[in-house]
Write an enzyme that holds these catalytic residues in place. Structure first.
Site, PDB file in Angstrom:
ATOM      1  N   CYS A 382      26.962  48.393  81.272  1.00  0.00           N
ATOM      2  CA  CYS A 382      27.028  47.036  80.735  1.00  0.00           C
ATOM      3  C   CYS A 382      28.327  46.355  81.182  1.00  0.00           C
ATOM      4  O   CYS A 382      28.411  45.908  82.322  1.00  0.00           O
ATOM      5  CB  CYS A 382      26.859  47.058  79.216  1.00  0.00           C
ATOM      6  SG  CYS A 382      26.375  45.456  78.571  1.00  0.00           S
ATOM      7  N   HIS A 508      22.198  49.815  78.567  1.00  0.00           N
ATOM      8  CA  HIS A 508      22.919  50.993  78.047  1.00  0.00           C
ATOM      9  C   HIS A 508      22.048  52.247  78.172  1.00  0.00           C
ATOM     10  O   HIS A 508      21.375  52.631  77.207  1.00  0.00           O
ATOM     11  CB  HIS A 508      23.305  50.759  76.583  1.00  0.00           C
ATOM     12  CG  HIS A 508      24.379  49.748  76.407  1.00  0.00           C
ATOM     13  ND1 HIS A 508      25.722  50.062  76.507  1.00  0.00           N
ATOM     14  CD2 HIS A 508      24.316  48.419  76.172  1.00  0.00           C
ATOM     15  CE1 HIS A 508      26.434  48.974  76.326  1.00  0.00           C
ATOM     16  NE2 HIS A 508      25.617  47.951  76.126  1.00  0.00           N
ATOM     17  N   GLU A 510      22.833  55.225  78.087  1.00  0.00           N
ATOM     18  CA  GLU A 510      23.267  56.311  77.191  1.00  0.00           C
ATOM     19  C   GLU A 510      22.406  56.385  75.932  1.00  0.00           C
ATOM     20  O   GLU A 510      22.295  57.446  75.318  1.00  0.00           O
ATOM     21  CB  GLU A 510      24.750  56.158  76.826  1.00  0.00           C
ATOM     22  CG  GLU A 510      25.128  54.960  75.947  1.00  0.00           C
ATOM     23  CD  GLU A 510      25.429  53.674  76.732  1.00  0.00           C
ATOM     24  OE1 GLU A 510      24.969  53.568  77.890  1.00  0.00           O
ATOM     25  OE2 GLU A 510      26.111  52.794  76.183  1.00  0.00           O
TER      26      GLU A 510
END
Ligand code: GLN
Length: 548
Positions: A382, A508, A510
Site C-alpha cells: 500500500c 494489503h 498480508e
C-alpha cells in the site's frame, strides 16, 4: 442451531486471549465443524479505523471492508475462514445504533437503559454472527479483563445468552494468567481465584479455565484451581508461553480441550485432523537458514502495528524453508545520511508496509532507493508501493519534487494523488477505499507469475492512488505495471524491471495470508530474499546523499 463459546479474560490483558480463541476455533474446525468468531470490544470508538496504531495495533480489514480489531486476523488465520464486519462489535456501534433507534422512535414511550436495551443490542449482534454464517459454533471473545467497568454490559449480555441457550448450547472459557514470583520460584493462582470470583458475582461460572504462564504449571496448581474455582480438573488447561503462536492449538489439543468442548456442547464432531497444521508448526520450529527482513516502519516500537505483515512473512518463511528474522528499522532513523546503507546493508529483503501521514516518509523513500540501486528484494504494501513510485519519479526527474499529495498538497509532480471518489470526503471513519476489489494481472510480470491466475481479489484500505498522468514517465524509468483494476483505471500492482524482485501493491496481501497457504507475493518475496543468501553477503557501496 449455532452453539456459542464465550471467552473472557482474567487478571491482565495481553496474555494472548485472541490467539487462544483462534486456537479453539482451529480445534473445532479440525473436527469437521464449521466455525466463526466475534470480538466484542468495550471501547467507545465505532471501530479501530480511526485509532493510532500505537493505541490499538494494526487495523485488520475484512473482505467486506470492515476496519476491525487485529484479533480478527488471528481468527481468520487460525480458522482459515473469511469473516465479515459483523464479527467486530464495539460499544461505539452498540450505542450508535441504539441511539439511532431511539431518535427514530422505535422505543416510543420507553426509558432506554443499559439493561435491557444495550444488552439486547449486544445479544442481537452476537446472534447475527451465527445467523449470517450459519456455522456450528461461534466463539465470542469479550475484550479486556473481567473487572473493567466498560465490559460489564457485554458480560451481562453473554450471561443472558448462556442462560437462554442452556448448557448444551453455550459455555464459558476464562483465559487467565498465573504470575511467576521470582523470590519464591512459584506460580500463583490467587489472582485467578479473584478473577473467577468477580465473574461469579455477575452470574458467570466458567466451564473451562485456560491458565497462561511463562513457566510450566504443575498438577498441584491444577488441583487447586479446580477446587477453588469450581471447575472440573480436566477443564483446567495449562498454556505456557511458546515459541510460535501456531503451536497453541496443538498444546490445547494435547491438554484435551478439543474433546472437552465438543463433549460439553454435544457437537457432532469427527476425530481431529491436525496433521497439516502440525507439519507447518514443525517447519516453523526447525532450525533453518535465517533470512533477515528489514521492516521499515514508523510504529515499530509496537510490533502489533504490523502484526499481519509479520505473520505473512512467517508463513512465507515456513513455505520457503527458512527462518524469518525481522530487523525492525525505524524509518525516521534512515533520514540521517549513511544510516540506510548501514542498516539495510545487513538485510536480505526490505518491506515497506502501510502507513499514513508524512512522518517517516523520507526514510522510507531512502529504503526504496536502496532496494532499487542495490537490487535488494523489496515488497511495498500500500504506502510501500506509493513510496516506490515516488522514489522512482524522483530518480527519473533527477530532483526530489515528485511526491504524494498526501505529503505535499502542492507538489509539482503528484505521482500519487487522492482518488477522485475521495475528493470532498471530510469524515474520517470508514470512508477510505475499503475491502475487496478485483485486480487483473498483466501476463509476463513477476506478479502474474506469483499469483498464477489472471484475476485476483485483494483487500484495500487507502485514499491515494497511482497517478496515471505519470505512467509514461515512470514506465520509461523502468516501472512495470503488473496489476490493474478491471476497467484499467487503477494501478494495483507495480514492479521494477531489471531488478531481482521489487514489487509494490496498492492492496494489503498480508491480510489474506494463511499459515498453511502463504500469500503468493509474500511467498515469492521471501524466495527472492532467500536467494540473496546464496550470492553471499551483500557488501553495500557507499552512496551519496539521497533525495527526499
Ligand atoms: N496513506 C496512504 C493512502 O491513504 C496509504 C494507506 C495505507 O498504507 N494503508 O493511500
Amino acid at each position: 442451531m449455532t452453539k456459542y463459546i464465550f471467552v473472557t479474560g482474567g487478571v491482565v490483558s495481553g496474555v494472548g486471549k485472541g490467539v487462544t480463541v483462534a486456537s479453539i476455533g482451529r480445534l473445532l474446525k479440525s473436527r469437521g465443524l464449521s466455525v466463526s468468531a466475534v470480538k466484542l470490544d468495550p471501547y467507545l470508538n465505532v471501530d479501530p479505523g480511526t485509532m493510532n496504531p500505537y493505541q490499538h495495533g494494526e487495523v485488520y480489514v475484512t473482505e467486506d471492508g470492515g476496519e476491525t480489531d487485529l484479533d480478527l486476523g488471528h481468527y481468520e488465520r487460525f480458522i482459515d475462514t473469511d469473516l465479515t464486519k459483523a464479527s467486530s462489535v464495539t460499544t461505539g456501534q452498540v450505542y450508535s445504533s441504539t441511539l439511532l433507534k431511539e431518535r427514530r422512535g422505535d422505543f416510543l414511550g420507553g426509558t432506554i437503559q443499559v439493561i435491557p436495551h444495550i444488552t439486547n443490542e449486544i445479544k442481537e449482534r452476537i446472534a447475527e454472527v451465527g445467523r449470517q454464517s450459519g456455522v456450528d459454533v461461534v466463539v465470542a471473545e469479550v475484550g479486556g479483563v473481567v473487572g473493567d467497568i466498560e465490559s460489564l454490559p457485554f458480560l451481562e449480555a453473554i450471561r443472558q445468552m448462556h442462560r437462554e441457550m442452556g448448557t448444551r448450547n453455550a459455555l464459558y472459557v476464562h483465559v487467565t494468567l498465573l504470575p511467576y514470583l521470582g523470590a519464591t520460584g512459584e506460580l500463583k493462582t490467587k489472582p485467578t481465584q479473584h478473577s473467577v470470583k468477580e465473574l461469579r458475582s455477575i452470574g458467570i461460572q466458567p466451564d473451562v479455565i485456560i491458565c497462561r504462564s511463562d513457566r510450566p504449571m504443575g498438577d498441584d496448581l491444577k488441583d487447586k484451581i479446580s477446587l477453588f474455582c469450581d471447575v472440573e480438573r480436566q477443564a483446567v488447561i495449562p498454556l505456557s508461553t511458546v515459541d510460535t503462536i501456531y503451536e497453541v492449538p496443538l498444546i490445547l489439543e494435547e491438554a484435551g480441550l478439543g474433546e472437552y468442548l465438543v463433549g460439553k456442547l454435544e457437537l457432532p464432531a469427527q476425530p481431529p485432523d491436525l496433521e497439516q497444521w502440525r507439519t507447518m508448526v514443525e517447519r516453523m520450529k526447525s532450525t533453518r537458514k535465517q533470512v533477515h527482513i528489514g521492516l521499515v516502519g514508523k510504529y515499530i516500537e509496537l510490533h502489533d502495528s504490523y502484526l499481519s505483515v509479520v505473520e505473512a512473512l512467517r508463513h512465507a518463511g515456513a513455505y520457503n524453508d527458512c527462518e524469518i528474522v525481522i530487523d525492525w528499522v525505524d524509518s525516521e532513523s534512515l533520514e540521517q545520511n549513511g544510516v540506510a546503507e548501514a542498516r539495510l546493508g545487513q538485510v536480505n529483503g526490505i518491506v515497506v508496509p502501510g502507513g499514513f501521514g508524512s512522518r517517516g516518509i523520507a526514510g522510507k523513500i531512502r529504503a526504496a532507493r536502496y532496494a532499487r540501486e542495490y537490487k535488494v528484494p523489496y515488497l511495498g504494501l500500500c504506502l510501500g508501493m506509493q513510496i516506490m513510485v515516488i522514489e522512482l519519479g524522483r530518480h527519473a526527474l533527477g530532483n526530489d519534487e515528485p511526491n504524494s499529495t498526501e505529503f505535499d498538497e502542492h507538489t509539482r509532480y503528484p505521482v500519487i494523488d487522492l482518488m477522485p471518489e475521495q475528493r470532498g470526503v471530510a469524515a474520517k471513519g470508514g470512508t477510505m477505499r475499503l475491502g475487496t476489489y478485483p485486480c487483473c494481472l498483466v501476463p509476463g510480470t513477476k506478479a502474474a507469475a506469483a499469483f498464477g491466475e489472471p484475476v485476483v481479489y485483494e483487500r484495500h484500505r487507502h485514499r491515494f492512488e497511482f497517478n496515471n498522468d505519470y505512467r509514461q514517465l515512470l514506465t520509461d524509468a523502468g516501472l512495470v505495471i503488473s496489476g490493474m483494476s478491471p476497467d484499467g483505471r487503477l494501478v494495483e500492482i507495480a514492479e521494477m524491471a531489471d531488478h531481482p524482485w521489487m514489487v509494490g501493491c496498492q492492496f494489503h496481501p498480508e491480510l489474506k495470508s494463511r499459515p498453511t497457504r502463504p500469500h503468493p507475493l509474500f511467498r515469492e518475496f521471501v524466495a527472492a530474499a532467500k536467494e540473496t543468501l546464496r550470492e553471499g553477503e551483500q557488501v553495500p557501496l557507499p552512496i551519496g546523499d539521497v533525495g527526499g
